[in-house]
Design a protein around this motif. Structure first.
Motif, PDB file in Angstrom:
ATOM      1  N   LEU A  46     -75.159  15.881   0.435  1.00  0.00           N
ATOM      2  CA  LEU A  46     -74.597  17.145   0.882  1.00  0.00           C
ATOM      3  C   LEU A  46     -74.776  18.181  -0.215  1.00  0.00           C
ATOM      4  O   LEU A  46     -74.321  17.986  -1.343  1.00  0.00           O
ATOM      5  N   VAL A  47     -75.440  19.268   0.135  1.00  0.00           N
ATOM      6  CA  VAL A  47     -75.652  20.365  -0.799  1.00  0.00           C
ATOM      7  C   VAL A  47     -74.681  21.483  -0.442  1.00  0.00           C
ATOM      8  O   VAL A  47     -74.712  21.988   0.678  1.00  0.00           O
ATOM      9  N   VAL A  48     -73.820  21.820  -1.378  1.00  0.00           N
ATOM     10  CA  VAL A  48     -72.932  22.962  -1.185  1.00  0.00           C
ATOM     11  C   VAL A  48     -73.754  24.170  -1.592  1.00  0.00           C
ATOM     12  O   VAL A  48     -74.021  24.395  -2.757  1.00  0.00           O
ATOM     13  N   PRO A  66     -84.797   7.627  -0.377  1.00  0.00           N
ATOM     14  CA  PRO A  66     -85.578   8.040   0.802  1.00  0.00           C
ATOM     15  C   PRO A  66     -84.939   7.719   2.150  1.00  0.00           C
ATOM     16  O   PRO A  66     -85.422   8.194   3.174  1.00  0.00           O
ATOM     17  N   ASN A  67     -83.855   6.952   2.165  1.00  0.00           N
ATOM     18  CA  ASN A  67     -83.204   6.639   3.437  1.00  0.00           C
ATOM     19  C   ASN A  67     -82.028   7.558   3.755  1.00  0.00           C
ATOM     20  O   ASN A  67     -81.399   7.403   4.802  1.00  0.00           O
ATOM     21  N   LEU A  68     -81.726   8.485   2.864  1.00  0.00           N
ATOM     22  CA  LEU A  68     -80.580   9.361   3.078  1.00  0.00           C
ATOM     23  C   LEU A  68     -81.001  10.697   3.676  1.00  0.00           C
ATOM     24  O   LEU A  68     -81.977  11.306   3.237  1.00  0.00           O
ATOM     25  N   ASP A  69     -80.238  11.146   4.669  1.00  0.00           N
ATOM     26  CA  ASP A  69     -80.427  12.496   5.194  1.00  0.00           C
ATOM     27  C   ASP A  69     -79.829  13.499   4.213  1.00  0.00           C
ATOM     28  O   ASP A  69     -78.973  13.155   3.395  1.00  0.00           O
ATOM     29  N   VAL A  70     -80.285  14.740   4.337  1.00  0.00           N
ATOM     30  CA  VAL A  70     -79.808  15.818   3.470  1.00  0.00           C
ATOM     31  C   VAL A  70     -79.220  16.910   4.348  1.00  0.00           C
ATOM     32  O   VAL A  70     -79.897  17.419   5.246  1.00  0.00           O
ATOM     33  N   TRP A  71     -77.978  17.268   4.077  1.00  0.00           N
ATOM     34  CA  TRP A  71     -77.322  18.384   4.761  1.00  0.00           C
ATOM     35  C   TRP A  71     -77.117  19.491   3.743  1.00  0.00           C
ATOM     36  O   TRP A  71     -76.582  19.256   2.661  1.00  0.00           O
ATOM     37  N   VAL A  72     -77.554  20.686   4.083  1.00  0.00           N
ATOM     38  CA  VAL A  72     -77.383  21.853   3.218  1.00  0.00           C
ATOM     39  C   VAL A  72     -76.402  22.783   3.924  1.00  0.00           C
ATOM     40  O   VAL A  72     -76.695  23.281   5.018  1.00  0.00           O
ATOM     41  N   SER A  73     -75.266  23.004   3.299  1.00  0.00           N
ATOM     42  CA  SER A  73     -74.252  23.865   3.882  1.00  0.00           C
ATOM     43  C   SER A  73     -74.421  25.278   3.340  1.00  0.00           C
ATOM     44  O   SER A  73     -74.146  25.537   2.172  1.00  0.00           O
ATOM     45  N   SER A  74     -74.908  26.169   4.203  1.00  0.00           N
ATOM     46  CA  SER A  74     -75.128  27.587   3.852  1.00  0.00           C
ATOM     47  C   SER A  74     -75.908  27.734   2.553  1.00  0.00           C
ATOM     48  O   SER A  74     -75.440  28.314   1.577  1.00  0.00           O
ATOM     49  N   LEU A  93     -83.765  16.644   7.043  1.00  0.00           N
ATOM     50  CA  LEU A  93     -83.130  17.864   6.549  1.00  0.00           C
ATOM     51  C   LEU A  93     -82.361  18.578   7.652  1.00  0.00           C
ATOM     52  O   LEU A  93     -82.893  18.837   8.729  1.00  0.00           O
ATOM     53  N   TYR A  94     -81.117  18.911   7.358  1.00  0.00           N
ATOM     54  CA  TYR A  94     -80.256  19.641   8.292  1.00  0.00           C
ATOM     55  C   TYR A  94     -79.673  20.847   7.569  1.00  0.00           C
ATOM     56  O   TYR A  94     -79.042  20.699   6.526  1.00  0.00           O
TER      57      TYR A  94
END
Length: 188
Positions: A46-48, A66-74, A93-94
């Protein structure tokens, strides 16, 4: 003695408030410790959002995991390009742009993490922002038993944030716990 000047009813209220604060102060860390015990390895990055240094650090982390999804919050306007350039598959990537500030970075993501049964995340933010982010995450994620492992991206352009901002935002996170609102409309 000054302490004896308090009426018994006021003394009882004061002791009750101190007791409540002590319980709250230990509640979140205990929930986090339990969550970390049962899920010692993060399941998501999780990217703040805010600055490209955070996305670059998250892209580096995504290559290591490589098995983890990445969420970028704003995140920054460059987020998608940064991950593409780093060779991160876009299916991992989300980008979520609902948050308007640091507190809402966490409050907008916590339900999604619960829905996806994510018990532990890597929390990526800038080094100058790490103390405030972890304090907010302790309240918001701790209240839901979601563990986090902080990861700092080096950013030489900003000084460390003030304690006042941290206290203000922890107060807003506590407000969110009680009301479902972050008080973002009250910020200057």
């Amino acid at each position: 003695m000054r302490g004896n000047n308090l009426k018994p009813s006021r003394r009882a209220v004061l002791l009750a408030l101190v007791g409540i604060l002590c319980c709250l102060g230990s509640y979140f860390p205990v929930r986090l410790a339990i969550a970390r015990h049962f899920a010692p390895v993060p399941k998501l990055i999780l990217v703040v959002g805010g600055t490209p240094d955070r996305e670059q650090k998250a892209a580096q982390l995504a290559r290591e995991y490589p098995n983890l999804d990445v969420w970028v919050s704003s995140g920054s306007s460059e987020a998608q390009q940064i991950f593409t350039k780093a060779g991160i598959n876009q299916s991992r990537l989300y980008l979520d742009n609902r948050a308007t500030d640091t507190v809402s970075n966490f409050t907008t993501m916590v339900d999604l993490l619960k829905q996806q049964h994510i018990p532990h995340v890597f929390l990526v933010t800038s080094d100058f922002h790490l103390a405030r982010s972890t304090a907010i995450a302790t309240v918001v994620f701790g209240s839901e038993g979601i563990a986090f492992t902080p990861v700092a991206a080096y950013n030489p352009y900003y000084p460390p944030e003030s304690q006042l901002r941290m206290v203000r935002d922890v107060g807003r996170a506590l407000l969110w716990l009680g009301t479902g609102r972050t008080g973002s409309s009250l910020k200057p």
